[in-house]
Design a protein around this motif. Sequence first.
Motif, PDB file in Angstrom:
ATOM      1  N   GLY A  23       5.976   0.226 -10.297  1.00 35.34           N
ATOM      2  CA  GLY A  23       4.575  -0.187 -10.242  1.00 35.34           C
ATOM      3  C   GLY A  23       3.771   0.138 -11.475  1.00 35.34           C
ATOM      4  O   GLY A  23       2.569  -0.133 -11.521  1.00 35.34           O
ATOM      5  N   LYS A  60       1.388  -4.377  -1.673  1.00 30.72           N
ATOM      6  CA  LYS A  60       0.630  -3.209  -1.225  1.00 30.72           C
ATOM      7  C   LYS A  60       0.495  -3.187   0.292  1.00 30.72           C
ATOM      8  O   LYS A  60       0.744  -2.158   0.934  1.00 30.72           O
ATOM      9  CB  LYS A  60      -0.757  -3.180  -1.878  1.00 30.72           C
ATOM     10  CG  LYS A  60      -1.568  -1.928  -1.538  1.00 30.72           C
ATOM     11  CD  LYS A  60      -2.890  -1.895  -2.299  1.00 30.72           C
ATOM     12  CE  LYS A  60      -3.662  -0.611  -1.990  1.00 30.72           C
ATOM     13  NZ  LYS A  60      -4.952  -0.566  -2.734  1.00 30.72           N
ATOM     14  N   THR A  61       0.112  -4.313   0.866  1.00 31.13           N
ATOM     15  CA  THR A  61      -0.080  -4.371   2.323  1.00 31.13           C
ATOM     16  C   THR A  61       1.219  -4.642   3.058  1.00 31.13           C
ATOM     17  O   THR A  61       1.293  -4.521   4.277  1.00 31.13           O
ATOM     18  CB  THR A  61      -1.098  -5.464   2.688  1.00 31.13           C
ATOM     19  OG1 THR A  61      -0.558  -6.748   2.326  1.00 31.13           O
ATOM     20  CG2 THR A  61      -2.407  -5.248   1.953  1.00 31.13           C
ATOM     21  N   LYS A  62       2.266  -5.051   2.287  1.00 32.55           N
ATOM     22  CA  LYS A  62       3.558  -5.411   2.865  1.00 32.55           C
ATOM     23  C   LYS A  62       3.419  -6.538   3.892  1.00 32.55           C
ATOM     24  O   LYS A  62       4.028  -6.514   4.970  1.00 32.55           O
ATOM     25  CB  LYS A  62       4.238  -4.189   3.485  1.00 32.55           C
ATOM     26  CG  LYS A  62       4.640  -3.131   2.462  1.00 32.55           C
ATOM     27  CD  LYS A  62       5.356  -1.968   3.120  1.00 32.55           C
ATOM     28  CE  LYS A  62       6.010  -1.035   2.127  1.00 32.55           C
ATOM     29  NZ  LYS A  62       5.296  -0.756   0.911  1.00 32.55           N
ATOM     30  N   GLU A  69      -1.678  -7.695  -9.310  1.00 37.59           N
ATOM     31  CA  GLU A  69      -1.312  -6.284  -9.147  1.00 37.59           C
ATOM     32  C   GLU A  69      -0.624  -6.074  -7.804  1.00 37.59           C
ATOM     33  O   GLU A  69       0.232  -5.196  -7.653  1.00 37.59           O
ATOM     34  CB  GLU A  69      -2.546  -5.395  -9.253  1.00 37.59           C
ATOM     35  CG  GLU A  69      -2.236  -3.916  -9.152  1.00 37.59           C
ATOM     36  CD  GLU A  69      -3.462  -3.046  -9.295  1.00 37.59           C
ATOM     37  OE1 GLU A  69      -3.305  -1.814  -9.346  1.00 37.59           O
ATOM     38  OE2 GLU A  69      -4.596  -3.591  -9.360  1.00 37.59           O
ATOM     39  N   GLN A  70      -1.000  -6.916  -6.834  1.00 42.29           N
ATOM     40  CA  GLN A  70      -0.452  -6.768  -5.481  1.00 42.29           C
ATOM     41  C   GLN A  70       0.350  -7.983  -5.020  1.00 42.29           C
ATOM     42  O   GLN A  70       1.328  -7.831  -4.292  1.00 42.29           O
ATOM     43  CB  GLN A  70      -1.591  -6.517  -4.486  1.00 42.29           C
ATOM     44  CG  GLN A  70      -2.416  -5.284  -4.785  1.00 42.29           C
ATOM     45  CD  GLN A  70      -3.575  -5.125  -3.819  1.00 42.29           C
ATOM     46  OE1 GLN A  70      -3.603  -5.733  -2.759  1.00 42.29           O
ATOM     47  NE2 GLN A  70      -4.547  -4.293  -4.178  1.00 42.29           N
ATOM     48  N   ASN A 106       2.480  -9.659  -0.415  1.00 43.47           N
ATOM     49  CA  ASN A 106       1.557  -8.664  -0.954  1.00 43.47           C
ATOM     50  C   ASN A 106       2.292  -7.337  -0.938  1.00 43.47           C
ATOM     51  O   ASN A 106       2.623  -6.818   0.132  1.00 43.47           O
ATOM     52  CB  ASN A 106       0.276  -8.593  -0.125  1.00 43.47           C
ATOM     53  CG  ASN A 106      -0.757  -7.656  -0.736  1.00 43.47           C
ATOM     54  OD1 ASN A 106      -0.467  -6.510  -1.055  1.00 43.47           O
ATOM     55  ND2 ASN A 106      -1.980  -8.158  -0.889  1.00 43.47           N
TER      56      ASN A 106
END
Length: 366
Positions: free
Chosen positions: A116, A319-321, A98-99, A317
């Motif tokens: 997304g 989400k966290t970039k 997902e990420q 990642n």
Amino acid sequence: MSGVWGKQLELSIFGESHGSGIGIVINGLPSGFAIDLEEINREMQRRVPGKNTYSTARNEADSPQILSGLFNGKTTGTPLCCVIANADNHSSDYSVLEQVMRPGHADYPGFVRYHGANDYRGGGHFSGRLTAPLVFCGAICKQILKEKGIFIGSHIQQIREIQDSSFQEKTITQEILFHLNSQTFPVLEEKKAECMQNEILSAKKDGDSVGGTIECAAIGVPAGIGDPFFDSVESTLAHLLFSVPAVKGVEFGIGFKMSEKKGSECNDAYYYDKEQVKAKTNHNGGILGGITNGMPIIFRTAIKPTPSISKEQETINIKTKENTTLSVAGRHDPCIVQRAVPIIEAVCAIGIYECIKRSDIDGSKK
């Protein structure tokens, strides 16, 4: 929409790898055609996962359920709808995806394209799982083409650097194609099969994967099928072939080798065999000007290595970039080539039948 293809034979595929099921709606089949369901199941079993150590351990029956368009064993001429259930899902294996984006897979471009909202489990709609409905449709088209004297078969021509011989070197017969269709690991030179299989198992042991090439032939296709430019036989087949996940290259006849030769070396000389026109060679793969010339249609398809591998790779990642690494869990093919053979044959059958239907309509207008 990207899930719809065709003009005279219209297909619409649907579903995701880990959804409740996948399927296809087919418009344009003739009415009153008796479908051999056993033959369809045989074709489906050629692609089915979990049958040997060279493929994913995912175990799916791939038993197609026909919901409409078939009555008393014959096509009605109305849309034929088929659903294939997904049963052996391990969706938790994909939670990290997902990420964390898999290198070489559609995770990142799919995330961007669908903001997304895409189903990331097992690749979702991008998964090779969606090729099962194509095999179903191709199995029907193969049966229709068989009644017209057209037969299709393939072999694994290459796994990594190990090469089988080519259809270009043989007189292709129904017997050769039928023999290949009955093999789990179809090759022209049986001694090459073990070498290829060892290459696959070696990659699997290392947590890696390998790719290869499939060579496909269609015999019995009459001259005069197809159109120039945008509806050429090559462009129709190439469109379908590049719609199959993992396909990264297609060439007809001797393909890119033509760039190394002179015209006199590439041209296929014609001659009369009684009243039948034949060619002494088939460097052009049975197609000239986008139209069949009566010789076997021959093409090769390059299949890339399976991108989902357990070997650690660099990635991001979303989400966290942040930059990170990934070792893909779950069940994946160390080589998709052997399971792709019936898929390539299926889309070949679909494409040829589409071209025949278009040509029949064009002919009726004259």
